[in-house]
Design an enzyme around this catalytic site. Sequence first.
Site, short mmCIF file in Angstrom:
data_model
loop_
_atom_site.label_atom_id
_atom_site.label_comp_id
_atom_site.label_asym_id
_atom_site.label_seq_id
_atom_site.Cartn_x
_atom_site.Cartn_y
_atom_site.Cartn_z
CB SER A 72 31.51 66.50 69.28
OG SER A 72 31.31 65.45 68.37
CG HIS A 93 32.94 61.58 71.26
ND1 HIS A 93 33.91 62.34 70.62
CD2 HIS A 93 31.75 62.14 70.89
CE1 HIS A 93 33.32 63.30 69.91
NE2 HIS A 93 32.02 63.20 70.07
#
Length: 263
Positions: free
Chosen positions: A88, A241
């Site tokens: 990320s 994620h």
Amino acid sequence: MEILHSKIFGENLSSTPLLVFHGLFGMLDNWGSFGKELGDFLPIHLIDLRNHGRSFHSEEMSHDDLADDIANYMNHYGIEKAHVLGHSLGGKAVMQFAINYPEKVEKLIVVDISPKAYPPHHQGIIKALEMVDFNTVTSRSDVEAVLTQYIPEKSTIQFLAKNLYWEESGDSKKLNWRFNLKTLAEKYNQFVSNAIKYGVFQGETLFIAGEKSNYILPQDEFSIKQQFPKAQFVKIKNAAHWVQADNPVDFATVLKDFLNLNN
């Protein structure tokens, strides 16, 4: 010059080290079990980004700042070349690092993020964090109760609460966040809503996406290849994620294959 805080596994091994960087509001501890497992094969440096974990706080937070921090870290530890992995926000940091300092990167691993600009999507979390008044809360459960009013996902609340610690001043102590909420809120658009700067990294690159995540879309692959022409793409099943947490077994397998650790 301030150096990022880290925890090192397998430091006695002679192979090329792997530097690992967490995402927004994360910390190196999020990768602890991964570090222990991979530390049997090569040196693993789990690293807190600036304004996170136990690393230094700063008012600056651009992708270039994060890239320079990695270079300074490597110089401090005498590491000439490393594999770098980022998830990320950490993924944006390592992409910019690979473009700015290609001679320092052996292999690049980017987890569930692309180089593009993203629309702001953490406003709810930032507002929730800002609503915690550390002059009145006296326990972790107090903090979690405040966050629950704004954040529906229990897993997100637990993830954020890992950043709580007891800050001591004189004879008193009170809870606080380890991350620098002020800078992360103020500079949010700089590191989330900006693409990384244009440039090309010609080295071996792996993009790992969660099957249930929409951070890397099929149409992103063309633009990724413009900057990372040797990019390979892998999707991890049953993962959103938080790829490494959702399916740690497949994640580690893919990584070992890419780094040739199974030979």
